[in-house]
Design a protein around this motif. Structure first.
Motif, PDB file in Angstrom:
ATOM      1  N   PHE A 112      46.396  -2.031  21.112  1.00 17.79           N
ATOM      2  CA  PHE A 112      47.178  -2.788  19.951  1.00 17.79           C
ATOM      3  C   PHE A 112      48.108  -3.936  20.791  1.00 17.79           C
ATOM      4  CE2 PHE A 112      50.305   0.408  20.624  1.00 17.79           C
ATOM      5  CZ  PHE A 112      51.272  -0.028  20.855  1.00 17.79           C
TER       6      PHE A 112
ATOM      7  N   ALA B 290      50.475  -6.908  16.301  1.00 18.83           N
ATOM      8  CA  ALA B 290      50.266  -5.631  15.560  1.00 18.83           C
ATOM      9  C   ALA B 290      51.702  -4.804  15.608  1.00 18.83           C
ATOM     10  CB  ALA B 290      49.309  -4.783  16.038  1.00 18.83           C
TER      11      ALA B 290
ATOM     12  N   ILE C 112      48.471   3.140  11.498  1.00 18.88           N
ATOM     13  CA  ILE C 112      47.927   1.882  11.773  1.00 18.88           C
ATOM     14  C   ILE C 112      46.769   1.273  10.880  1.00 18.88           C
ATOM     15  CG2 ILE C 112      47.941   2.442  14.192  1.00 18.88           C
ATOM     16  CD1 ILE C 112      44.896   2.857  14.147  1.00 18.88           C
TER      17      ILE C 112
ATOM     18  N   THR D 219      43.737  -1.219  10.418  1.00 14.30           N
ATOM     19  CA  THR D 219      42.878  -2.155  11.180  1.00 14.30           C
ATOM     20  C   THR D 219      41.965  -3.100  10.645  1.00 14.30           C
ATOM     21  OG1 THR D 219      40.992  -0.437  10.892  1.00 14.30           O
ATOM     22  CG2 THR D 219      42.340  -0.220  12.718  1.00 14.30           C
TER      23      THR D 219
ATOM     24  N   ILE E 199      43.513  -3.420  15.716  1.00 11.40           N
ATOM     25  CA  ILE E 199      44.878  -2.891  15.068  1.00 11.40           C
ATOM     26  C   ILE E 199      45.703  -4.067  14.488  1.00 11.40           C
ATOM     27  CG2 ILE E 199      47.001  -1.358  15.175  1.00 11.40           C
ATOM     28  CD1 ILE E 199      45.530   0.178  17.210  1.00 11.40           C
ATOM     29  N   THR E 200      45.905  -3.982  13.263  1.00 10.92           N
ATOM     30  CA  THR E 200      46.816  -5.259  12.695  1.00 10.92           C
ATOM     31  C   THR E 200      48.253  -5.137  12.631  1.00 10.92           C
ATOM     32  OG1 THR E 200      45.913  -4.912  10.453  1.00 10.92           O
ATOM     33  CG2 THR E 200      44.865  -6.552  12.021  1.00 10.92           C
ATOM     34  N   LEU E 201      48.406  -3.646  12.344  1.00  9.93           N
ATOM     35  CA  LEU E 201      49.659  -3.091  12.002  1.00  9.93           C
ATOM     36  C   LEU E 201      49.948  -1.573  12.674  1.00  9.93           C
ATOM     37  CD1 LEU E 201      52.252  -3.329   9.809  1.00  9.93           C
ATOM     38  CD2 LEU E 201      51.058  -1.920   8.379  1.00  9.93           C
TER      39      LEU E 201
END
Length: 67
Positions: A27, A31, A48, A50, A59-61
């Motif tokens: 990540f 993220a 997480i 995605t 991964i965005t968070l």
């Protein structure tokens, strides 16, 4: 999706997690910053989000997993 924190570099705010099947997934700082965390320790359970499929999945968070 849940995972386990594997590596984290506080200087770059990036690292990697291990998915529940053992697959590592990196990540980036975007993220990490999206989750509002200040620090992450190896072994912590995380949640997480995605985006993308296959090799393009990222991964965005990343946030701490809470019950």
């Amino acid at each position: 999706m849940q995972a386990t924190s594997y590596t984290f570099d506080p200087e770059t705010r990036s690292g990697s997690v291990l998915l529940d099947d053992g697959t590592p997934m990196p990540f980036d700082s975007a993220a990490f910053d999206a989750g509002g965390l200040l620090l992450l320790r190896s072994g912590q359970r995380v949640r997480i989000e995605t985006q993308g499929e296959g090799e393009q999945r990222r991964i965005t968070l990343i946030t701490l997993q809470t019950l």
